[in-house]
Design a protein around this motif. Structure first.
Motif, PDB file in Angstrom:
ATOM      1  N   ALA A  28       0.433  -0.927   0.350  1.00  0.00           N
ATOM      2  CA  ALA A  28       0.029  -0.043   0.224  1.00  0.00           C
ATOM      3  C   ALA A  28       1.091   0.834   0.171  1.00  0.00           C
ATOM      4  O   ALA A  28       0.305   2.189  -0.825  1.00  0.00           O
ATOM      5  CB  ALA A  28      -1.073   0.048   0.760  1.00  0.00           C
ATOM      6  N   ALA A  29       2.027   1.318   0.770  1.00  0.00           N
ATOM      7  CA  ALA A  29       2.670   2.250   1.275  1.00  0.00           C
ATOM      8  C   ALA A  29       3.436   2.738  -0.471  1.00  0.00           C
ATOM      9  O   ALA A  29       3.224   3.969  -1.214  1.00  0.00           O
ATOM     10  CB  ALA A  29       3.876   2.497   1.706  1.00  0.00           C
ATOM     11  N   CYS A  30       3.585   1.783  -1.157  1.00  0.00           N
ATOM     12  CA  CYS A  30       4.559   2.051  -2.470  1.00  0.00           C
ATOM     13  C   CYS A  30       3.628   2.385  -3.563  1.00  0.00           C
ATOM     14  O   CYS A  30       4.075   3.364  -4.401  1.00  0.00           O
ATOM     15  CB  CYS A  30       5.122   0.445  -2.876  1.00  0.00           C
ATOM     16  N   GLU A  31       2.445   1.692  -3.518  1.00  0.00           N
ATOM     17  CA  GLU A  31       1.260   2.312  -4.453  1.00  0.00           C
ATOM     18  C   GLU A  31       0.981   3.928  -3.738  1.00  0.00           C
ATOM     19  O   GLU A  31       0.681   4.385  -5.158  1.00  0.00           O
ATOM     20  CB  GLU A  31      -0.433   1.496  -4.657  1.00  0.00           C
ATOM     21  N   ARG A  32       0.946   4.287  -2.668  1.00  0.00           N
ATOM     22  CA  ARG A  32       0.208   5.914  -2.134  1.00  0.00           C
ATOM     23  C   ARG A  32       1.213   6.700  -2.068  1.00  0.00           C
ATOM     24  O   ARG A  32       0.923   7.922  -2.468  1.00  0.00           O
ATOM     25  CB  ARG A  32      -0.531   5.349  -1.645  1.00  0.00           C
ATOM     26  N   ALA A  33       2.540   5.910  -2.023  1.00  0.00           N
ATOM     27  CA  ALA A  33       3.603   7.124  -1.828  1.00  0.00           C
ATOM     28  C   ALA A  33       5.076   7.403  -2.758  1.00  0.00           C
ATOM     29  O   ALA A  33       4.807   6.151  -3.706  1.00  0.00           O
ATOM     30  CB  ALA A  33       4.174   6.658  -0.210  1.00  0.00           C
ATOM     31  N   GLU A  34       4.909   8.701  -2.829  1.00  0.00           N
ATOM     32  CA  GLU A  34       5.835   8.429  -3.794  1.00  0.00           C
ATOM     33  C   GLU A  34       7.629   8.207  -3.983  1.00  0.00           C
ATOM     34  O   GLU A  34       8.409   7.623  -4.300  1.00  0.00           O
ATOM     35  CB  GLU A  34       6.499   9.683  -4.429  1.00  0.00           C
ATOM     36  N   ARG A  35       7.476   8.671  -1.988  1.00  0.00           N
ATOM     37  CA  ARG A  35       8.982   7.697  -2.362  1.00  0.00           C
ATOM     38  C   ARG A  35       8.962   6.615  -0.546  1.00  0.00           C
ATOM     39  O   ARG A  35       7.278   7.086   0.258  1.00  0.00           O
ATOM     40  CB  ARG A  35       9.902   9.025  -1.097  1.00  0.00           C
ATOM     41  N   VAL A  36       9.403   5.059  -0.334  1.00  0.00           N
ATOM     42  CA  VAL A  36       9.208   4.672   1.184  1.00  0.00           C
ATOM     43  C   VAL A  36      10.415   4.604   1.367  1.00  0.00           C
ATOM     44  O   VAL A  36      10.920   4.466   0.974  1.00  0.00           O
ATOM     45  CB  VAL A  36       8.204   3.504   0.950  1.00  0.00           C
ATOM     46  N   VAL A  37      10.102   4.666   3.362  1.00  0.00           N
ATOM     47  CA  VAL A  37      10.871   4.858   3.588  1.00  0.00           C
ATOM     48  C   VAL A  37      11.114   3.016   5.045  1.00  0.00           C
ATOM     49  O   VAL A  37      10.216   3.028   5.817  1.00  0.00           O
ATOM     50  CB  VAL A  37      11.422   5.893   4.968  1.00  0.00           C
TER      51      VAL A  37
END
Length: 425
Positions: A28-37
């Motif tokens: 979900a984070a990779c789908e919604r955000a430009e960058r992921v930590v």
């Protein structure tokens, strides 16, 4: 709130979900955000004990998998919530993704994060079916008996399995943080890569014989995948789907889910009786220490306890035998045994470890709380040739099968050692 200096950036907080395959929070984070930590915090309040080396191998493998996809595993040391919020402030991000968990400690951590001035999003992934999803039709917030839970669990539509992210973009210039080197665990290396290889091999070679062989102590025909499930190196949903034609094995995954939904409803499961009033326990340190060391004088019990000390793992049938001996025959508090398991088992988690100990003690979800359990009969049934005992109790290596399970004399037998072992299975 600080502005997001890197554009749309999200933190994915890893805890007990150390994988990239079928990871809903990461996807979900990779789908919604430009960058992921991707973040893991080595928190001193969560001591790994005997699991430290295994955990560090899992983290090293996760870091390698993320790097293959252009990402990184960022490691911090300290209180999980404070370190997460410190990183969020540094990044100027306002969103944290995580997999939901069930223990009281995990729930308090989630509550603390939800109380911060960020968007905190929880996702499934630790169990096949989320622990709060199934409710009894007659009322109540969870199932107290396994069989009706199993029936509903098998009928439930499940979420889609998720592929690992193809590409993970992380903020430039952010310090990844050091990952301590761990001492490899002999015979059971940690990490998702090892887990997937082991699972594929066992599903191909061992699953077909599971129904007939999973109680065979000497044959050791269980999957030994439980440590990888405990650390989330394997998706339980993926494993359930791949093993779907083996009802006996899938039923074990359902038991795991069952204990998680009980723990979600009763997070004090590692401290208090789930049901039934407290009984009077014997507080016999000598007997407890003999049991912990595998020096009770009852071969099948000593074999199981020595396997635990040597391998950080114990055959499931042996777990039942040694727990029943401590509780039913020595009268020692189930919590003393459960915490010893917790300290030494690679697969030790709150829900399954303490849920199963309460089941044996008759304080948990067993519908027959006074169930008899004779360790000698169990030994002769599930280790008829005595090979399991000889493997872990070398003092008895020369005894024939007819005598290998008989209690043996100790130089200083524990005060609680019973003269007779009566009872039924």
């Amino acid at each position: 709130m600080p502005s997001d200096q890197y554009g749309s950036t999200a933190i994915v907080l890893f805890n007990r979900d150390l994988r990239v395959h079928d990871h809903p929070a990461l996807a979900a984070a990779c789908e919604r955000a430009e960058r992921v930590v991707p973040l893991f915090v080595l928190d001193p309040a969560v001591p790994a004990g005997q699991r430290t080396g295994f955990l560090l191998e899992c983290l090293a493998d996760l870091r390698a998998s993320l790097r293959e996809r252009g990402g990184e595993l960022f490691v911090r040391h300290g209180d999980t919530v404070r370190e997460t919020m410190r990183l969020a402030a540094e990044l100027g991000t306002e969103t944290v993704y995580a997999s939901a968990d069930v223990s009281s400690f995990a729930r308090r951590r989630e509550e603390r994060l939800a109380a911060e001035r960020i968007e905190f999003l929880c996702f499934p992934g630790v169990t096949v079916v989320p622990p709060d999803e199934l409710r009894p039709s007659g009322g109540g917030d969870h199932y107290r008996v396994f069989t009706p839970y199993w029936r509903e669990w098998t009928r439930r539509n499940r979420r889609w399995q998720l592929a690992p992210p193809r590409k993970i973009r992380t903020p430039p210039g952010l310090d990844a943080g050091p990952l301590p080197a761990g001492r490899p665990h002999p015979g059971m290396p940690g990490g998702e890569s090892q887990a997937r290889d082991r699972a594929a091999r066992w599903l191909r070679q061992g699953l077909s014989g599971y129904a007939d062989g999973h109680d065979d102590l000497a044959g050791d025909r269980t999957s030994r995948l439980s440590p990888y499930l405990r650390f989330g190196c394997l998706s339980p949903l993926e494993l359930a789907c791949r093993a779907g034609h083996s009802v006996d094995f899938v039923r074990q995954l359902c038991w795991r889910d069952f204990h998680h939904q009980v723990t979600y409803a009763f997070p004090r499961i590692n401290r208090e009786n789930y049901r039934h009033p407290e009984r009077r326990w014997r507080h016999d340190q000598e007997a407890l220490q003999a049991w912990q060391a595998g020096m009770t004088g009852l071969p099948i019990v000593d074999a199981g306890m020595r396997q635990l000390l040597a391998e950080g793992w114990m055959h499931n049938r042996a777990r039942l035998i040694v727990a029943a001996y401590l509780i039913r025959h020595l009268g020692v508090d189930w919590r003393d045994g459960a915490w010893h398991f917790w300290r030494h088992l690679l697969d030790g988690d709150v829900a399954n470890n303490f849920g199963n100990w309460q089941w044996v003690a008759g304080t948990g979800n067993d519908t027959r709380p006074n169930r008899g359990f004779n360790p000698l009969r169990q030994a002769r049934r599930y280790d008829p040739a005595g090979d399991y005992v000889r493997r872990y109790v070398p003092e008895l290596a020369g005894l024939p099968a007819a005598h290998v399970h008989e209690p043996w004399r100790l130089p200083n037998p524990p005060a609680g050692y019973p003269a007779r072992l009566d009872g039924t299975d």
